[in-house]
Each structure stands twice: as C-alpha cells, then as structure tokens.
Design a protein around this motif. Structure first.
Motif, PDB file in Angstrom:
ATOM      1  N   HIS A   1       0.985  -1.049  -0.211  1.00 38.59           N
ATOM      2  CA  HIS A   1       0.124   0.138   0.154  1.00 38.59           C
ATOM      3  C   HIS A   1       1.115   1.237  -0.029  1.00 38.59           C
ATOM      4  N   LEU A   2       2.018   1.296   0.612  1.00 38.51           N
ATOM      5  CA  LEU A   2       2.725   2.356   0.962  1.00 38.51           C
ATOM      6  C   LEU A   2       3.385   2.510  -0.355  1.00 38.51           C
ATOM      7  N   ALA A   3       3.944   1.625  -1.114  1.00 41.59           N
ATOM      8  CA  ALA A   3       4.424   1.616  -2.270  1.00 41.59           C
ATOM      9  C   ALA A   3       3.517   2.265  -3.285  1.00 41.59           C
ATOM     10  N   ALA A   4       2.193   1.673  -3.310  1.00 42.94           N
ATOM     11  CA  ALA A   4       1.372   2.302  -4.327  1.00 42.94           C
ATOM     12  C   ALA A   4       1.204   3.702  -4.189  1.00 42.94           C
ATOM     13  N   ARG A   5       0.920   4.297  -2.864  1.00 41.76           N
ATOM     14  CA  ARG A   5       0.792   5.757  -2.443  1.00 41.76           C
ATOM     15  C   ARG A   5       1.831   6.470  -2.862  1.00 41.76           C
ATOM     16  N   ALA A   6       3.200   5.845  -2.707  1.00 37.29           N
ATOM     17  CA  ALA A   6       4.315   6.613  -2.969  1.00 37.29           C
ATOM     18  C   ALA A   6       4.355   6.735  -4.620  1.00 37.29           C
TER      19      ALA A   6
ATOM     20  N   LEU B   1      13.747   6.856  10.426  1.00 37.42           N
ATOM     21  CA  LEU B   1      12.412   7.569  10.441  1.00 37.42           C
ATOM     22  C   LEU B   1      11.793   6.662   9.575  1.00 37.42           C
ATOM     23  N   PHE B   2      12.062   5.700   8.601  1.00 38.61           N
ATOM     24  CA  PHE B   2      11.244   5.084   7.734  1.00 38.61           C
ATOM     25  C   PHE B   2      10.700   3.958   8.854  1.00 38.61           C
ATOM     26  N   GLU B   3      11.700   3.347   9.360  1.00 34.26           N
ATOM     27  CA  GLU B   3      11.129   2.336  10.572  1.00 34.26           C
ATOM     28  C   GLU B   3      10.146   3.033  11.725  1.00 34.26           C
ATOM     29  N   ALA B   4      10.366   4.123  12.183  1.00 35.40           N
ATOM     30  CA  ALA B   4       9.506   4.512  12.967  1.00 35.40           C
ATOM     31  C   ALA B   4       8.324   5.019  12.664  1.00 35.40           C
ATOM     32  N   LEU B   5       8.474   5.795  11.493  1.00 35.42           N
ATOM     33  CA  LEU B   5       6.886   6.229  10.969  1.00 35.42           C
ATOM     34  C   LEU B   5       6.113   4.929  10.317  1.00 35.42           C
ATOM     35  N   GLY B   6       6.999   4.291   9.583  1.00 31.92           N
ATOM     36  CA  GLY B   6       6.052   3.256   9.027  1.00 31.92           C
ATOM     37  C   GLY B   6       5.420   2.058  10.141  1.00 31.92           C
ATOM     38  N   THR B   7       6.202   1.832  11.193  1.00 33.90           N
ATOM     39  CA  THR B   7       5.747   1.476  12.235  1.00 33.90           C
ATOM     40  C   THR B   7       4.412   1.886  13.045  1.00 33.90           C
TER      41      THR B   7
ATOM     42  N   LEU C   1      -1.938  10.457  10.229  1.00 39.21           N
ATOM     43  CA  LEU C   1      -0.606  11.529  10.249  1.00 39.21           C
ATOM     44  C   LEU C   1       0.708  10.732   9.857  1.00 39.21           C
ATOM     45  N   PHE C   2       0.875   9.655  10.404  1.00 36.33           N
ATOM     46  CA  PHE C   2       2.128   9.010  10.169  1.00 36.33           C
ATOM     47  C   PHE C   2       2.303   8.433   9.034  1.00 36.33           C
ATOM     48  N   GLU C   3       1.249   8.003   8.340  1.00 34.27           N
ATOM     49  CA  GLU C   3       1.598   7.661   6.871  1.00 34.27           C
ATOM     50  C   GLU C   3       1.840   8.922   5.874  1.00 34.27           C
ATOM     51  N   ASP C   4       1.358   9.956   6.215  1.00 34.26           N
ATOM     52  CA  ASP C   4       1.769  11.197   5.821  1.00 34.26           C
ATOM     53  C   ASP C   4       3.023  11.577   5.836  1.00 34.26           C
ATOM     54  N   GLU C   5       3.426  11.339   6.984  1.00 41.45           N
ATOM     55  CA  GLU C   5       4.889  11.784   7.691  1.00 41.45           C
ATOM     56  C   GLU C   5       5.884  10.748   6.669  1.00 41.45           C
ATOM     57  N   PHE C   6       5.608   9.451   6.468  1.00 45.35           N
ATOM     58  CA  PHE C   6       6.384   8.374   6.069  1.00 45.35           C
ATOM     59  C   PHE C   6       6.326   9.105   4.488  1.00 45.35           C
TER      60      PHE C   6
ATOM     61  N   LYS D   1       9.844  11.499   0.075  1.00 43.56           N
ATOM     62  CA  LYS D   1      10.063  12.707  -0.634  1.00 43.56           C
ATOM     63  C   LYS D   1      11.397  13.674  -0.415  1.00 43.56           C
ATOM     64  N   LEU D   2      11.722  13.553   0.874  1.00 46.19           N
ATOM     65  CA  LEU D   2      13.089  14.141   1.399  1.00 46.19           C
ATOM     66  C   LEU D   2      14.288  13.252   0.622  1.00 46.19           C
ATOM     67  N   MET D   3      14.091  12.221   0.570  1.00 48.58           N
ATOM     68  CA  MET D   3      14.955  11.244  -0.074  1.00 48.58           C
ATOM     69  C   MET D   3      15.139  11.488  -1.586  1.00 48.58           C
ATOM     70  N   ASP D   4      13.964  11.784  -2.167  1.00 49.90           N
ATOM     71  CA  ASP D   4      13.998  12.387  -3.708  1.00 49.90           C
ATOM     72  C   ASP D   4      14.589  13.694  -3.579  1.00 49.90           C
TER      73      ASP D   4
END
Length: 365
Positions: A59-64, A167-173, A183-188, A193-196
């Motif tokens: 799901h996260l990959a699809a949203r990304a 951050l990806f572990e924390a926010l994804g979890t 909220l946390f999915e938005d931040e993930f 986007k920061l990596m990009d």
C-alpha cells in the motif's frame, strides 16, 4: 517537538503533550509542529489493523508512486523495511493523563527543573559562539535570536540529543500499528520525498515518533521549512547549527511571529481582580486545555487600569496582551503577545512556551 525519558537531562529531545493537554512534565508521541497539513493525498491511508505488514508495505509503495516518488527511493526503502518493536513499546507506554482528573498542576515545579543555570549558561555560550550568524538571522526574519536558542536547547539540549531511530522504521511502524495512521503515513511519504530531494538514509534519523534533527521537525515540516543558514544551499538540520537556527526562525515566522515584539512579561495581579470578567468566552478550537487558560485580549493600558502591574519591563500602551496565571491567583502571572502563540505552535503546552520565554530572557541578560 519527542521526549524519551531515558535520555532526559535538564533539557531534552522535545516532545509535545497531546494537543489540548497540559501536564507537569508532558510526555507524548507527537509534536505540535507535526500537525501542519501534509501534501495532498492521492492514495488514502487504510484503517488501523486492516492489513498485515507485507500488504501494508505494498500500500505504501502504491501511494508513493501515486505521489510521484521515484522508484529508486521506493526500492531503497520498502523491500527491507521491518516494523520496529521498540517503537511500538514506546508508543504504547505514553501516558494519557489521570482518568477523571481535570486538575492542572502548577508551573513552578516544572520551572525549577527546566529553567536552570546549566541550560542558560550553555545558551549564553552558544550565543557567543554564533553571535554573527544569530544576529543575521534575527535581522532577516525578525525572530528573537534568544528565543531561537531557547528552542534549540529545549528540543535537543543544543544538538546533543536528536534521536537515532531510522525514520522510515519509526513512521512506518506507527502508521501500520499506531493510533494515528493517517498522520504517520503522511509523514512516511514526506520522508520518502526528502530522499528524492537528496537527503540520505543516514540523514533521516530521529526520535521514535519521527521528529528529526537538531530542531526536531517532522518530515513534512522539513520539506516546508528547513532553511539554509550557512549559505551552502542545503538545509541540513542534522549537521549544521546555522541551518538549525534558520529553520527554527523560519518555523516561527510561518507560525505568525511579529518582528520587534517580545513574547511576554511577568506581572502582578491585584487582590480584587475579577477573573470571570476577563475570562475568554470563546471556546478554543485549537489545543483547548492550553488556550482556555488565556484571558481575553486587552491592551497594556487596559491591564494597568485593572491593576495588573509589570514586575520589571513593560509593553507600550497599545500592545494587545492576554493574561495567563500558571500558578493560580497567588503566583506570578504573565501578559502574553501573539509571539507567545507562535511558540505554542512549536509545542502546544503553556509549560513549554513559558519555559522558552524565560530561558530566552535569561540568555539575553
């Protein structure tokens, strides 16, 4: 804006009480500075517990992809990502206050623990070290350089305690398992986007609740408000103190900071002050338990006419101010400006904002 109790010194990595909550030493999983609107959502978050971890990563990959994040970043982050059980433990251990209790503890004990000689002297040392940079940022933004330092000290003990969670572990979890998935999915997604934008996985470390760098911004606010304070063209809130100073100033300007006005002053109230007459009749919509403690707005002249007198310095007659009595009618009271509310935007706690103001005043002296 994430206090981890095992790391606390006098000043610590910052956390925010849940919006609208006051506490004697607030511990909560989410900074107010994380509550800014994130980029438009194309693929909505899913309900808590609706899917397993593997499906949730898909799901996260699809949203990304839907939000334009590169496949390079998706491939670098998601395939090997696992939930962090320590994050889950820390999230579940957060206090929620005393059931059935609406009492608010006094500020004075908190003040003694957090407005200390150590934090003030270290702030003065930073002011001497970075005087030219801080003065330039103050001139450019209008934000008091000592308020910048006080926030820097409060958030991360002047850069000493920034958190080492991925951050990806924390926010994804937190998004998958936690109480506030949206909220946390938005931040993930914001972290991706920061990596990009060129931030590396090594950069993207922070608290267990996702706040990062010397200023403890959530990823969405790094995207919007991280600023270049050292002139290298990159807002590096992890490794550059000038960038941290500029980013704090940028945050406060975005929150409505007004140039040339202090945060507030200490005052004495007269014995016969009619507090019902100055109570704000409008129920706050934002952080109600915090803002409910503030009076109606009156000018300095009007407060003087009611017998409210400054302890030391004062404001000019026409400055609008609101009254806060953090220790009740017999304690020190404060008249507060709109700039105090900009500090509250960083962390919606009167204890936090008063501490920032008092430490800033002490650094300046």
């Amino acid at each position: 804006m994430m206090r981890v109790s095992s790391l606390l010194a006098t000043f610590l990595v910052a956390a925010t009480p849940a919006c609208g909550q006051e506490a004697s030493d607030p511990l909560a999983p989410l900074p107010t500075s994380a509550q800014t609107a994130s980029p438009a959502i194309v693929v909505p978050a899913t309900p808590q517990g609706a899917m397993g971890w593997t499906d949730y990563k898909q799901h996260l990959a699809a949203r990304a992809r839907a939000e334009g994040i590169s496949q390079r970043t998706i491939s670098a982050v998601l395939p090997s990502l696992d939930p962090n059980q320590r994050v889950i433990q820390l999230d579940r251990s957060q206090p929620g206050g005393s059931p059935g209790s609406s009492s608010i503890p006094p500020y004075a004990p908190y003040q003694r623990r957090h407005v200390t000689r150590d934090i003030i002297e270290r702030g003065k040392a930073k002011a001497r070290q970075w005087w030219d940079t801080l003065y330039r940022i103050e001139q450019q933004t209008g934000v008091d350089k000592d308020v910048i330092l006080a926030i820097y000290g409060k958030e991360t003990s002047y850069g000493r305690i920034t958190g080492n969670f991925d951050l990806f572990e924390a926010l994804g979890t937190l998004a998958w398992e936690g109480r506030r998935r949206q909220l946390f999915e938005d931040e993930f997604i914001a972290a991706m986007k920061l990596m990009d934008r060129g931030y590396t996985r090594g950069h993207l470390k922070g608290s267990w609740a996702g706040a990062a760098g010397k200023v403890q911004f959530m990823p969405s606010n790094i995207l919007r408000l991280a600023a270049d304070g050292d002139g290298d063209g990159f807002g590096d809130i992890w490794n550059s103190e000038p960038d941290a100073f500029a980013s704090i100033a940028n945050y406060l300007v975005d929150a409505g900071w007004q140039r040339g006005i202090d945060w507030g002053i200490a005052v004495r109230t007269p014995p016969g002050l009619d507090r019902r007459a100055i109570a704000n009749p409008v129920e706050p919509t934002k952080c109600p338990a915090v803002y409910r403690r503030h009076s109606v707005w009156k000018t300095m002249r009007e407060w003087r006419e009611l017998g409210v007198t400054p302890v030391t310095t004062s404001f000019s007659d026409n400055v609008p101010l609101t009254l806060l009595e953090p220790d009740g009618p017999d304690g020190t009271a404060y008249l507060l400006t709109r700039n105090y509310r900009a500090i509250l935007d960083y962390n919606c706690s009167n204890f936090y904002a008063l501490t920032i103001g008092l430490v800033a005043d002490a650094i300046e002296r």
